[in-house]
Design a protein around this motif. Sequence first.
Motif, mmCIF file in Angstrom:
data_model
loop_
_atom_site.group_PDB
_atom_site.id
_atom_site.type_symbol
_atom_site.label_atom_id
_atom_site.label_comp_id
_atom_site.label_asym_id
_atom_site.label_seq_id
_atom_site.Cartn_x
_atom_site.Cartn_y
_atom_site.Cartn_z
ATOM 1 N N VAL A 121 0.836 -1.201 0.000
ATOM 2 C CA VAL A 121 0.000 0.000 0.000
ATOM 3 C C VAL A 121 0.877 1.260 0.000
ATOM 4 C CG1 VAL A 121 -0.339 0.179 2.512
ATOM 5 C CG2 VAL A 121 -2.099 1.010 0.959
ATOM 6 N N PHE A 122 2.008 1.206 0.672
ATOM 7 C CA PHE A 122 2.957 2.314 0.711
ATOM 8 C C PHE A 122 3.491 2.589 -0.698
ATOM 9 C CE2 PHE A 122 7.108 4.230 1.560
ATOM 10 C CZ PHE A 122 6.902 5.020 2.681
ATOM 11 N N GLU A 123 3.957 1.553 -1.386
ATOM 12 C CA GLU A 123 4.504 1.698 -2.742
ATOM 13 C C GLU A 123 3.434 2.129 -3.739
ATOM 14 O OE1 GLU A 123 7.643 1.692 -3.828
ATOM 15 O OE2 GLU A 123 8.271 1.438 -1.747
ATOM 16 N N ARG A 124 2.225 1.612 -3.578
ATOM 17 C CA ARG A 124 1.130 2.015 -4.466
ATOM 18 C C ARG A 124 0.833 3.506 -4.304
ATOM 19 N NH1 ARG A 124 -2.515 -1.993 -3.756
ATOM 20 N NH2 ARG A 124 -3.366 -1.000 -1.901
ATOM 21 N N ALA A 125 0.849 3.975 -3.060
ATOM 22 C CA ALA A 125 0.615 5.402 -2.810
ATOM 23 C C ALA A 125 1.706 6.244 -3.463
ATOM 24 C CB ALA A 125 0.548 5.674 -1.310
ATOM 25 N N VAL A 126 2.958 5.823 -3.343
ATOM 26 C CA VAL A 126 4.063 6.555 -3.968
ATOM 27 C C VAL A 126 3.859 6.603 -5.478
ATOM 28 C CG1 VAL A 126 6.553 6.585 -4.422
ATOM 29 C CG2 VAL A 126 5.716 6.069 -2.114
ATOM 30 N N ASP A 127 3.513 5.465 -6.082
ATOM 31 C CA ASP A 127 3.287 5.409 -7.531
ATOM 32 C C ASP A 127 2.154 6.343 -7.962
ATOM 33 O OD1 ASP A 127 5.284 3.471 -7.743
ATOM 34 O OD2 ASP A 127 3.864 1.804 -7.856
ATOM 35 N N GLU A 128 1.046 6.323 -7.230
ATOM 36 C CA GLU A 128 -0.108 7.153 -7.585
ATOM 37 C C GLU A 128 0.199 8.633 -7.421
ATOM 38 O OE1 GLU A 128 -3.305 5.618 -5.187
ATOM 39 O OE2 GLU A 128 -3.450 3.783 -6.358
ATOM 40 N N ILE A 129 0.888 8.991 -6.368
ATOM 41 C CA ILE A 129 1.231 10.396 -6.143
ATOM 42 C C ILE A 129 2.241 10.869 -7.181
ATOM 43 C CG2 ILE A 129 2.355 11.994 -4.524
ATOM 44 C CD1 ILE A 129 0.932 10.246 -2.298
#
Length: 79
Positions: free
Chosen positions: A46-54
């Motif tokens: 979830v942390f990496e997904r948030a970084v990718d989306e941002i």
Amino acid sequence: MCRSIKTLRPPVLPEEATEEDIRAAALQYVRKVSGFREPAAHNREVFERAVDEIAASTAKLLQGIEVRGSARMPQPQSA
């Protein structure tokens, strides 16, 4: 406030922001908001997904921003 995130648009950053610049800013933002420098294994996805989306949203933002007054007008040629 995320004070260590730098401005990624001209004229503050004279050249175009790189993908690396954008990802670093996104990572810093997620770290600040989540309170984790490195997420635990169960939070990594979830942390990496948030970084990718941002990062993707930041790239779109930078592509769409119009900075007025920063482009120089060509000088008229003398006759």
